[in-house]
Scaffold this motif. Structure first.
Motif, PDB file in Angstrom:
ATOM      1  N   PHE A  37     -12.706  24.061 -25.026  1.00 45.03           N
ATOM      2  CA  PHE A  37     -12.033  23.114 -24.480  1.00 45.03           C
ATOM      3  C   PHE A  37     -12.650  21.568 -24.171  1.00 45.03           C
ATOM      4  N   LYS A  38     -13.950  21.594 -24.128  1.00 45.14           N
ATOM      5  CA  LYS A  38     -14.687  20.386 -24.207  1.00 45.14           C
ATOM      6  C   LYS A  38     -14.931  19.634 -25.532  1.00 45.14           C
ATOM      7  N   ARG A  39     -15.150  20.599 -26.319  1.00 41.08           N
ATOM      8  CA  ARG A  39     -15.453  20.476 -27.853  1.00 41.08           C
ATOM      9  C   ARG A  39     -14.163  20.048 -28.302  1.00 41.08           C
ATOM     10  N   LEU A  40     -12.900  20.312 -28.092  1.00 40.24           N
ATOM     11  CA  LEU A  40     -11.684  20.037 -28.531  1.00 40.24           C
ATOM     12  C   LEU A  40     -10.935  18.845 -27.915  1.00 40.24           C
ATOM     13  N   TYR A  41     -11.485  18.573 -26.551  1.00 41.31           N
ATOM     14  CA  TYR A  41     -10.530  17.478 -26.143  1.00 41.31           C
ATOM     15  C   TYR A  41     -11.317  16.328 -25.349  1.00 41.31           C
ATOM     16  N   CYS A  42     -12.578  16.600 -24.908  1.00 40.58           N
ATOM     17  CA  CYS A  42     -13.507  15.661 -24.451  1.00 40.58           C
ATOM     18  C   CYS A  42     -14.163  14.513 -25.470  1.00 40.58           C
ATOM     19  N   LYS A  57     -10.381   9.739 -17.502  1.00 46.68           N
ATOM     20  CA  LYS A  57     -10.466  10.939 -16.572  1.00 46.68           C
ATOM     21  C   LYS A  57      -9.143  11.248 -16.090  1.00 46.68           C
ATOM     22  N   ASP A  58      -8.043  10.072 -15.881  1.00 47.26           N
ATOM     23  CA  ASP A  58      -6.761  10.429 -15.438  1.00 47.26           C
ATOM     24  C   ASP A  58      -5.776  11.127 -16.235  1.00 47.26           C
ATOM     25  N   ILE A  59      -6.118  11.287 -17.584  1.00 45.37           N
ATOM     26  CA  ILE A  59      -5.430  11.925 -18.385  1.00 45.37           C
ATOM     27  C   ILE A  59      -6.158  13.078 -19.347  1.00 45.37           C
ATOM     28  N   CYS A  60      -7.341  13.463 -18.450  1.00 41.38           N
ATOM     29  CA  CYS A  60      -8.175  14.434 -19.013  1.00 41.38           C
ATOM     30  C   CYS A  60      -7.479  15.966 -19.073  1.00 41.38           C
ATOM     31  N   LEU A  61      -7.446  16.754 -19.810  1.00 42.56           N
ATOM     32  CA  LEU A  61      -7.158  18.100 -19.895  1.00 42.56           C
ATOM     33  C   LEU A  61      -8.287  19.058 -19.305  1.00 42.56           C
ATOM     34  N   VAL A  62      -9.506  18.723 -19.457  1.00 45.07           N
ATOM     35  CA  VAL A  62     -10.619  19.558 -18.859  1.00 45.07           C
ATOM     36  C   VAL A  62     -10.371  19.545 -17.364  1.00 45.07           C
ATOM     37  N   LEU A  63     -10.367  17.932 -16.728  1.00 39.21           N
ATOM     38  CA  LEU A  63     -10.355  17.767 -15.345  1.00 39.21           C
ATOM     39  C   LEU A  63      -9.030  18.242 -14.733  1.00 39.21           C
ATOM     40  N   GLU A  64      -8.145  18.080 -15.621  1.00 36.37           N
ATOM     41  CA  GLU A  64      -6.804  18.858 -15.056  1.00 36.37           C
ATOM     42  C   GLU A  64      -6.883  20.121 -14.783  1.00 36.37           C
ATOM     43  N   THR A  66      -9.888  21.568 -14.023  1.00 36.34           N
ATOM     44  CA  THR A  66     -11.053  22.278 -13.346  1.00 36.34           C
ATOM     45  C   THR A  66     -11.091  21.400 -11.726  1.00 36.34           C
ATOM     46  N   GLY A  67     -10.390  20.264 -12.045  1.00 34.41           N
ATOM     47  CA  GLY A  67     -10.361  19.260 -10.783  1.00 34.41           C
ATOM     48  C   GLY A  67     -11.126  18.319 -10.957  1.00 34.41           C
ATOM     49  N   LYS A  68     -10.907  17.099 -10.482  1.00 33.72           N
ATOM     50  CA  LYS A  68     -11.460  15.686 -10.418  1.00 33.72           C
ATOM     51  C   LYS A  68     -13.094  15.791 -10.224  1.00 33.72           C
ATOM     52  N   GLY A  69     -13.547  16.792  -9.386  1.00 32.94           N
ATOM     53  CA  GLY A  69     -14.957  16.850  -9.035  1.00 32.94           C
ATOM     54  C   GLY A  69     -15.784  17.482 -10.276  1.00 32.94           C
ATOM     55  N   PHE A  70     -15.191  17.984 -11.310  1.00 35.13           N
ATOM     56  CA  PHE A  70     -15.849  18.693 -12.216  1.00 35.13           C
ATOM     57  C   PHE A  70     -16.740  17.522 -12.973  1.00 35.13           C
ATOM     58  N   ASP A  71     -18.008  18.122 -13.490  1.00 32.25           N
ATOM     59  CA  ASP A  71     -18.937  16.984 -14.406  1.00 32.25           C
ATOM     60  C   ASP A  71     -19.251  18.050 -15.597  1.00 32.25           C
ATOM     61  N   LYS A  72     -18.666  17.418 -16.812  1.00 32.82           N
ATOM     62  CA  LYS A  72     -19.144  18.161 -17.885  1.00 32.82           C
ATOM     63  C   LYS A  72     -20.489  18.404 -18.389  1.00 32.82           C
ATOM     64  N   ASN A  73     -21.456  17.645 -17.731  1.00 31.83           N
ATOM     65  CA  ASN A  73     -22.910  17.656 -17.961  1.00 31.83           C
ATOM     66  C   ASN A  73     -23.614  18.686 -17.059  1.00 31.83           C
ATOM     67  N   ILE A  74     -22.947  19.192 -16.074  1.00 26.27           N
ATOM     68  CA  ILE A  74     -23.530  20.361 -15.308  1.00 26.27           C
ATOM     69  C   ILE A  74     -22.793  21.721 -15.403  1.00 26.27           C
ATOM     70  N   PRO A  75     -23.704  22.719 -15.674  1.00 22.28           N
ATOM     71  CA  PRO A  75     -23.013  24.164 -15.943  1.00 22.28           C
ATOM     72  C   PRO A  75     -22.226  24.542 -14.948  1.00 22.28           C
ATOM     73  N   ILE A  76     -21.085  25.424 -15.312  1.00 23.00           N
ATOM     74  CA  ILE A  76     -20.069  25.461 -14.330  1.00 23.00           C
ATOM     75  C   ILE A  76     -20.548  26.251 -13.164  1.00 23.00           C
ATOM     76  N   TYR A 122      -4.795  29.600 -28.206  1.00 20.73           N
ATOM     77  CA  TYR A 122      -5.597  29.195 -29.203  1.00 20.73           C
ATOM     78  C   TYR A 122      -7.067  29.168 -29.122  1.00 20.73           C
ATOM     79  N   VAL A 123      -7.575  28.683 -27.861  1.00 21.72           N
ATOM     80  CA  VAL A 123      -8.817  28.533 -27.534  1.00 21.72           C
ATOM     81  C   VAL A 123      -9.431  30.112 -27.558  1.00 21.72           C
TER      82      VAL A 123
END
Length: 220
Positions: A37-42, A57-64, A66-76, A122-123
């Motif tokens: 998802f990050k590769r497709l939409y970030c 960030k207000d229209i990001c599918l990934v944050l939608e 995972t929640g607004k506290g998510f950081d793509k640079n940190i492992p899940i 699809y993913v």
């Protein structure tokens, strides 16, 4: 408490090579899905810009998801604050697979993510083509079915729309399942007092206090 839409999808895949997989596969599936998802939409995928500093960030599918506290640079597994609107389940505990073995896993989507179910199909379809895990294990997505067993994806094509329920129906079905099967009931003995925040009521939080070694409680 407002009602929330709920969608349950079951994925059936055919493993295309002899391989080993971890006994607990949820982390592998979750990580692969989020990375795709990050590769497709970030728009900042590959950069060190944090999600909190992103203009989208207000229209990001990934944050939608995972929640607004998510950081793509940190492992899940090391995320400090996440509020995912999805749950991935896999009860298959096998670690060794032969070519053409089948594997099933499930994903539950909540709230507005139920409208985006095609994206998840699809993913996971494309993940199978590129390979999952450190060994890049490839698989073929055979079909996807909904909670009622209706096939919604087969032969690489969408063939129907899944049945979307609501969270109250899901909770009721799980409670009925527990009531009808004592083997599903888990009992626990508390060894210290516990305070839990319940669902907010008005402007106040209801606090449930459980007594030690019992399930008696007081509600404030």
């Amino acid at each position: 408490m407002r009602n929330i839409s709920f969608l349950h999808l079951k994925f059936t895949v055919r493993i295309l090579q002899d391989c080993r997989m971890p006994k607990q596969k949820v982390s592998t599936l979750t990580g692969a899905m989020l990375n795709k998802f990050k590769r497709l939409y970030c728009i900042h995928c590959g950069s060190d810009i944090s999600c909190n500093n992103c203009d989208c960030k207000d229209i990001c599918l990934v944050l939608e998801m995972t929640g607004k506290g998510f950081d793509k640079n940190i492992p899940i597994a090391k995320q400090p604050v996440v509020s995912p609107k999805f749950i991935i389940l896999c009860s298959d505990g096998r670690t060794e697979f032969k070519e053409n073995d089948m594997l099933e896993f499930e994903i539950m989507l909540f709230d507005n993510l139920t409208h985006l179910f095609v994206q998840y199909i699809y993913v996971f379809d494309t993940i199978g083509q590129s390979g999952i895990g450190s060994g890049k294990i490839k698989y073929k997505l055979l079909y996807v079915s909904d909670e009622k067993g209706n096939i919604v994806f087969s032969n690489s094509a969408l063939v129907g729309n899944p049945a979307v329920a609501d969270i109250f129906m899901y909770i009721s079905s799980r409670m009925n399942d527990i009531d009808s099967n004592n083997g599903n009931t888990v009992k626990m003995s508390l060894v210290s007092p516990v305070m839990l925040n319940a669902v907010p009521k008005g402007d106040e939080n209801r606090i449930v206090i459980f007594n030690t070694r019992s399930l008696s409680c007081s509600i404030k």
